[in-house]
Scaffold this motif. Structure first.
Motif, PDB file in Angstrom:
ATOM      1  N   SER A   1      41.286  51.827  41.980  1.00 53.32           N
ATOM      2  CA  SER A   1      42.161  51.065  42.874  1.00 53.32           C
ATOM      3  C   SER A   1      43.321  50.514  42.057  1.00 53.32           C
ATOM      4  O   SER A   1      43.142  49.597  41.249  1.00 53.32           O
ATOM      5  N   PHE A   2      44.507  51.055  42.262  1.00 53.73           N
ATOM      6  CA  PHE A   2      45.671  50.677  41.453  1.00 53.73           C
ATOM      7  C   PHE A   2      46.695  49.855  42.236  1.00 53.73           C
ATOM      8  O   PHE A   2      47.586  49.252  41.646  1.00 53.73           O
ATOM      9  N   ILE A   3      46.583  49.814  43.542  1.00 56.23           N
ATOM     10  CA  ILE A   3      47.596  49.174  44.375  1.00 56.23           C
ATOM     11  C   ILE A   3      47.528  47.651  44.353  1.00 56.23           C
ATOM     12  O   ILE A   3      48.564  46.983  44.239  1.00 56.23           O
ATOM     13  N   PRO A   4      46.334  47.023  44.470  1.00 58.42           N
ATOM     14  CA  PRO A   4      46.277  45.552  44.486  1.00 58.42           C
ATOM     15  C   PRO A   4      46.923  44.904  43.260  1.00 58.42           C
ATOM     16  O   PRO A   4      47.552  43.843  43.379  1.00 58.42           O
ATOM     17  N   ALA A   5      46.784  45.514  42.090  1.00 55.54           N
ATOM     18  CA  ALA A   5      47.384  44.951  40.879  1.00 55.54           C
ATOM     19  C   ALA A   5      48.903  44.908  40.994  1.00 55.54           C
ATOM     20  O   ALA A   5      49.550  43.940  40.566  1.00 55.54           O
ATOM     21  N   GLN A   6      49.480  45.954  41.597  1.00 58.67           N
ATOM     22  CA  GLN A   6      50.929  45.980  41.797  1.00 58.67           C
ATOM     23  C   GLN A   6      51.361  44.881  42.760  1.00 58.67           C
ATOM     24  O   GLN A   6      52.366  44.202  42.540  1.00 58.67           O
TER      25      GLN A   6
ATOM     26  N   LEU B   1      38.374  43.624  45.824  1.00 61.56           N
ATOM     27  CA  LEU B   1      37.117  43.801  45.094  1.00 61.56           C
ATOM     28  C   LEU B   1      35.913  43.703  46.027  1.00 61.56           C
ATOM     29  O   LEU B   1      34.952  44.463  45.910  1.00 61.56           O
ATOM     30  N   LYS B   2      35.973  42.764  46.952  1.00 61.34           N
ATOM     31  CA  LYS B   2      34.890  42.635  47.929  1.00 61.34           C
ATOM     32  C   LYS B   2      34.797  43.885  48.795  1.00 61.34           C
ATOM     33  O   LYS B   2      33.707  44.339  49.157  1.00 61.34           O
ATOM     34  N   LYS B   3      35.941  44.464  49.097  1.00 63.44           N
ATOM     35  CA  LYS B   3      35.973  45.683  49.904  1.00 63.44           C
ATOM     36  C   LYS B   3      35.240  46.826  49.209  1.00 63.44           C
ATOM     37  O   LYS B   3      34.582  47.651  49.856  1.00 63.44           O
ATOM     38  N   TYR B   4      35.327  46.873  47.876  1.00 65.93           N
ATOM     39  CA  TYR B   4      34.669  47.931  47.118  1.00 65.93           C
ATOM     40  C   TYR B   4      33.227  47.594  46.763  1.00 65.93           C
ATOM     41  O   TYR B   4      32.564  48.357  46.060  1.00 65.93           O
ATOM     42  N   GLY B   5      32.746  46.467  47.238  1.00 65.77           N
ATOM     43  CA  GLY B   5      31.340  46.120  47.039  1.00 65.77           C
ATOM     44  C   GLY B   5      31.040  45.299  45.809  1.00 65.77           C
ATOM     45  O   GLY B   5      29.874  45.084  45.461  1.00 65.77           O
TER      46      GLY B   5
ATOM     47  N   LEU C   1      48.404  33.698  44.435  1.00 66.88           N
ATOM     48  CA  LEU C   1      48.406  34.631  45.559  1.00 66.88           C
ATOM     49  C   LEU C   1      47.883  36.004  45.134  1.00 66.88           C
ATOM     50  O   LEU C   1      47.170  36.676  45.886  1.00 66.88           O
ATOM     51  N   GLY C   2      48.215  36.415  43.912  1.00 68.70           N
ATOM     52  CA  GLY C   2      47.736  37.695  43.403  1.00 68.70           C
ATOM     53  C   GLY C   2      46.223  37.728  43.243  1.00 68.70           C
ATOM     54  O   GLY C   2      45.582  38.744  43.515  1.00 68.70           O
ATOM     55  N   ILE C   3      45.651  36.615  42.803  1.00 69.49           N
ATOM     56  CA  ILE C   3      44.196  36.529  42.670  1.00 69.49           C
ATOM     57  C   ILE C   3      43.531  36.702  44.027  1.00 69.49           C
ATOM     58  O   ILE C   3      42.530  37.418  44.163  1.00 69.49           O
ATOM     59  N   VAL C   4      44.088  36.077  45.049  1.00 66.27           N
ATOM     60  CA  VAL C   4      43.532  36.178  46.401  1.00 66.27           C
ATOM     61  C   VAL C   4      43.514  37.637  46.852  1.00 66.27           C
ATOM     62  O   VAL C   4      42.506  38.134  47.375  1.00 66.27           O
ATOM     63  N   VAL C   5      44.625  38.350  46.641  1.00 62.72           N
ATOM     64  CA  VAL C   5      44.718  39.757  47.045  1.00 62.72           C
ATOM     65  C   VAL C   5      43.671  40.602  46.319  1.00 62.72           C
ATOM     66  O   VAL C   5      42.958  41.405  46.941  1.00 62.72           O
ATOM     67  N   GLN C   6      43.538  40.414  45.016  1.00 59.23           N
ATOM     68  CA  GLN C   6      42.616  41.243  44.240  1.00 59.23           C
ATOM     69  C   GLN C   6      41.152  40.943  44.572  1.00 59.23           C
ATOM     70  O   GLN C   6      40.318  41.849  44.592  1.00 59.23           O
ATOM     71  N   VAL C   7      40.836  39.683  44.846  1.00 54.85           N
ATOM     72  CA  VAL C   7      39.464  39.329  45.232  1.00 54.85           C
ATOM     73  C   VAL C   7      39.096  39.998  46.547  1.00 54.85           C
ATOM     74  O   VAL C   7      37.992  40.513  46.722  1.00 54.85           O
ATOM     75  N   VAL C   8      40.026  40.004  47.498  1.00 54.41           N
ATOM     76  CA  VAL C   8      39.776  40.639  48.797  1.00 54.41           C
ATOM     77  C   VAL C   8      39.460  42.120  48.612  1.00 54.41           C
ATOM     78  O   VAL C   8      38.517  42.648  49.215  1.00 54.41           O
TER      79      VAL C   8
END
Length: 510
Positions: free
Chosen positions: A156-161, A206-210, A197-204
């Motif tokens: 998953s490379f998009i959330p980091a961007q 990560l949860k999606k990927y289990g 805000l970036g942390i919030v996006v990446q946590v969401v």
């Protein structure tokens, strides 16, 4: 189109938007504050915190990703426990470290930056104040960088961007909206807001990927020993570039007012190509290298592809910036407090930094290959020698060339480091692998030279009749792209074909 390729294309688009956002921020900084002692102070503080960003986003990633992928393939549940324990341990250490370093900043900044000559008093005050502010949020910055590594393990490379875009855009917005109230500090406030805000996006995601957080601190013995043996060398090699940049700024801060800003703006432009490559093509290449480390033929093929793609894209970009660099700098920075004289000073620094575009692009691929092989101890030794050599060369070149000396020093050291690490990498490869790359790279010289000649001619005549920087860039840039693609197809059809595979043309035709 494969999911990996789709992710790469989307990540590339986002990385381009990220760089656009970055230049929007830098343009606002130039307009509001110009090349001043105030701006120098912010850049010094931000360069210090950038070291920690690189430690987590690059150094941590270089060791964690291959280990996590390997363990995940063998024992997914155990790998998740190790990942959680590692996250928790690092964050506890960072909390303790930041609480101590906060009180040491007022002593460390003068100690480091006044080694040879005192910096501007206003620069010192701002550098100390903003460094302390960043240290307060070091915990958040570390979390953000580590989550990027965890997501990459799931391809998953998009959330980091998206996370990086938040950090950049909020900084630009705060500078534009609140600089009259908070001054240069508004940039720091915006950056920290974007990190959250970036942390919030990446946590969401990560949860999606289990991925589930666990309150554990126990690492499996083998994982712990392997990680610790590789971590410190990886950290040093990851921050090597930033340490050398910081060394450059230490010596530059003792030359003329605005020197740090000139070097910073020039290095930002030089970093554009590799920032885009590093977050798209190279991120994917490293994931593939980690997955195929035990398959020698596939591993060598992936390295060759990464080096070839870097050379195909970076050689013409280097030539193009050498010709159009002044227009690019003028368009981004020349407004408000940033004058035409500042543009010229920045362009001179850019010319000395230009070799970094190709050398660092190739260097990233080489280092990723060595990381995947676990050869971080050798990199550690070379990194230490490189930093020491850069400090020595800075000392003499800064006396000879002023603020341009550090830029030249960085370019020379980068070439040396690339040669040494490449020799180490190719020792484990089949005979003739290095020659494959040199042959393909040699075929790029003529197309690049043809493009450079054409763009030089068109730029020479267009400058006489066009006063707009953006029109000059678009006109000559499009000319350069067309000429390069045509010349590449004629003189190096294999490289042209590989370059075309990056574009989803068939998808669009459907």
């Amino acid at each position: 189109m494969s999911n990996l390729k789709k992710a790469g294309i989307i990540a590339l688009i986002l990385s381009l938007f990220l760089k656009f956002s970055g230049f929007l921020r830098e343009g606002i900084i130039a307009k509001q504050f110009g090349a001043s002692a105030e701006t120098d102070g912010y850049i010094i503080a931000f360069s210090v915190i950038t070291l920690f960003v690189l430690m987590t986003s690059e150094g941590f990633n270089s060791v964690f990703l291959p280990l996590f992928i390997k363990n995940k393939q063998e024992d997914e549940e155990g790998s998740l426990r190790n990942a959680n324990a590692l996250l928790n341990i690092v964050l506890v250490i960072i909390l303790a470290f930041s609480s101590i370093i906060y009180f040491m900043v007022p002593y460390l900044i003068p100690l480091v930056f006044n080694v040879f000559q005192e910096m501007h008093p206003e620069t010192e005050v701002i550098a100390i104040r903003l460094s302390q502010f960043f240290v307060l949020f070091l915990f958040m910055i570390t979390v953000n960088g580590m989550l990027e590594s965890y997501l990459q393990a799931y391809r998953s490379f998009i959330p980091a961007q998206v996370s990086r875009i938040f950090g950049t855009l909020t900084g630009a917005f705060f500078a534009l909206a609140f600089s009259n109230i908070w001054g240069i500090d508004s940039l720091a406030y915006g950056f920290v807001t974007g990190i959250f805000l970036g942390i919030v996006v990446q946590v969401v995601y990560l949860k999606k990927y289990g991925f589930k957080w666990m309150p554990v601190f126990s690492l499996e013995k083998e994982f712990r020993i392997t990680f610790l043996s590789l971590f410190l060398p990886a950290i040093l090699s990851a921050v090597l570039g930033q340490i050398n940049v910081t060394v450059d700024r230490i010596f530059a801060s003792n030359t003329i007012e605005g020197a740090v800003t000139y070097l910073n703006n020039a290095s930002l432009i030089v970093s554009i190509p590799n920032a885009i490559l590093g977050t798209t093509i190279i991120a994917i290449v490293f994931t593939l290298l980690s997955e195929n480390v035990k398959v020698k033929a596939k591993f060598q093929e992936t390295v060759l592809l990464g080096l070839q793609m870097s050379a195909v894209l970076l050689l013409p970009l280097t030539a193009g910036l050498a010709i159009l660099g002044k227009s690019v700098i003028g368009f981004i920075f020349e407004r408000g407090a940033f004058t035409s004289a500042d543009t010229i000073n920045t362009y001179l620094a850019l010319l000395f930094y230009l070799p970094l575009i190709v050398t660092q692009g190739l260097q990233i691929i080489v280092l990723k290959a060595l990381y995947a092989k676990g050869k971080t101890k050798l990199i550690f030794k070379l990194s230490f020698v490189t930093i020491t050599s850069n400090m020595i060369s800075n000392y003499f070149l800064a006396k000879w060339l002023g603020y341009l000396g550090p830029a030249l020093s960085s370019s020379i050291i980068a070439v040396i480091f690339l040669v040494l690490t490449s020799k180490i990498m190719y020792k484990d490869f089949d005979e003739g692998e290095a020659q494959k790359f040199f042959r393909s790279a040699g075929k790029l010289i003529l197309p690049t030279a043809i493009m450079a000649v054409v763009v030089t001619v068109t730029n020479y005549f267009s400058v006489r009749y066009i006063n707009s920087y953006i029109i000059l860039i678009i006109l000559n840039g499009i000319t350069g792209i067309i000429v390069y693609f045509v010349a590449l197809k004629f003189f190096s059809p294999a490289a042209f074909a590989k370059l075309m595979t990056l574009l989803p043309l068939k998808r669009f035709k459907k």
